[in-house]
Write an enzyme that holds these catalytic residues in place. Structure first.
Site, short mmCIF file in Angstrom:
data_model
loop_
_atom_site.label_atom_id
_atom_site.label_comp_id
_atom_site.label_asym_id
_atom_site.label_seq_id
_atom_site.Cartn_x
_atom_site.Cartn_y
_atom_site.Cartn_z
N GLU A 41 25.59 16.11 55.84
CA GLU A 41 26.03 15.04 54.95
C GLU A 41 25.22 13.76 55.14
O GLU A 41 24.90 13.06 54.17
CB GLU A 41 27.52 14.76 55.15
N TYR A 124 32.89 8.04 52.51
CA TYR A 124 32.44 9.33 51.97
C TYR A 124 32.19 10.35 53.08
O TYR A 124 32.67 11.48 53.01
CB TYR A 124 31.16 9.17 51.15
N ASP A 142 31.19 10.56 46.15
CA ASP A 142 29.83 10.04 46.10
C ASP A 142 29.40 9.88 44.65
O ASP A 142 30.22 10.00 43.72
CB ASP A 142 28.87 10.95 46.88
#
Length: 373
Positions: A41, A124, A142
């Site tokens: 991520e 996020y 996002d």
């Protein structure tokens, strides 16, 4: 704005069915290891999936555990990150890994409060790790997700506003089917990446097309509403490729950046900020070359610019570097020690030192020319 219960249920049901059939086989999807998912991520922020995959494999091979990353020299971490850009992400990731090792016994926290307290972990990333790795019903909103939601639910508020993001985070929580947080959040991301793209969305292949309010209103390409970011300010820089002589023939001088600030502790070719009017002058402008010579002299490196080599540029989020590169002759005696933070390198040394992309390009081009001649 559409938000009927029927539209929500349809969206969640059809999106999950589509994802289970068509999801990509990505390396971080082959397990629920929270460390791997966390690394992926962070890498995927502002970087395409196809670019990330080989970096992910190399990074995990080099740092297979939280402890391995926490204990590694920062130089090794930056070198493994070289080419991905946004190097503060790598530094923050390692700092957070050290926190996890020291405070949580090497286990990525499974609560929102704890994981959000780690360096570099925003809403996020926290939501992505908690939902994907731990299957907790947390939103991971996002740009891809905001685009999908804006179009499907006809949300015309500016997605750059915190209030719009907060609304969408609440909406995602409502949409997550019980026990399906991991797959649902990944499905949302997947739809935005592959189908509901920024330009020319593939509406005819979209699994939720029938109830997409943005498409029905003919607004699929005008959504989401997004305030344009301020363009990066231009900077004009003169760069020196200082060629060694005698025992240092075939080598060039590089320097390490300061420990704090932009591109901290990375290596680069020496360069200086030139006046903006330099953009109007030719590459062989003697004023630019003399400024470069004088600046290097003040750093303790005697050299003379010989000729212009190439132009290059590099765009940061807030700065756009316009670089003019000059081949320079060293006037240092062979036995002269370089100032602190400077050193000679040859091409093979680039395998060990971490350079920003723009200097990798310049140095590779330079060494290639040297080897050919």
């Amino acid at each position: 704005m559409q938000s009927s219960i029927e539209a929500k249920h349809y969206f969640s049901r059809e999106l999950l069915a589509w994802y289970n059939l068509y999801k990509r086989d990505l390396p971080w999807r082959r397990h629920r290891n929270p460390y791997y998912i966390w690394v992926s991520e962070i890498m995927l922020q502002q970087t395409r999936v196809d670019t990330v995959i080989p970096y992910f494999h190399r990074f995990i091979d080099r740092f297979p555990t939280i402890e391995a990353l926490a204990d590694a020299p920062e130089e090794d971490v930056l070198k493994s990150w070289e080419g991905l850009g946004y190097y503060s992400r790598a530094r923050n990731l390692q700092s957070a890994a050290r926190e996890v090792k020291e405070q949580y016994g090497g286990e990525v926290p499974a609560t929102k409060k704890e994981i959000s307290g780690l360096k570099g972990v925003g809403p996020y990333t926290a939501g992505a790790v908690l939902s994907i790795a731990y299957n907790q019903p947390e939103p991971a909103v996002d740009g891809n997700v905001m685009r999908v939601l804006s179009r499907y639910f006809l949300i015309e508020e500016d997605i750059m506003k915190g209030s719009t993001r907060a609304f969408m985070e609440g909406l995602v929580v409502e949409l997550i089917p019980e026990g399906e947080a991991s797959n649902f959040n990944q499905a949302l991301m997947e739809l935005g990446a592959l189908v509901c793209t920024p330009k020319s969305p593939q509406c005819l292949t979209c699994p939720v097309m029938a109830h997409c309010a943005g498409r029905i209103a003919g607004m699929e390409e005008s959504l989401p509403v997004k305030t344009k970011a301020k363009p990066p300010r231009p900077e004009y820089r003169s760069v020196a490729i200082i060629e060694g002589t005698g025992a240092n023939a075939g080598k060039v001088i590089v320097r390490q950046r300061p420990a704090e600030g932009l591109l901290a502790r990375m290596w680069e070719l020496p360069h200086i900020l030139a006046p903006q009017q330099a953009a109007l002058a030719g590459a062989d402008d003697p004023v630019q070359m003399d400024m470069l010579r004088g600046a290097m002299h003040e750093e303790g490196i005697a050299m003379v610019p010989d000729d212009f080599v190439m132009e290059a540029d590099h765009i940061f989020s807030h700065i756009h570097w316009h670089l003019r590169v000059y081949r320079c002759a060293s006037k240092l005696p062979d036995n002269t020690s370089l100032p602190e933070s400077y050193r000679y390198i040859e091409e093979k040394d680039m395998d060990e030192l971490a350079f920003p992309n723009v200097f990798i390009r310049i140095l590779r081009a330079y060494f290639k020319e040297i080897l050919i001649t």
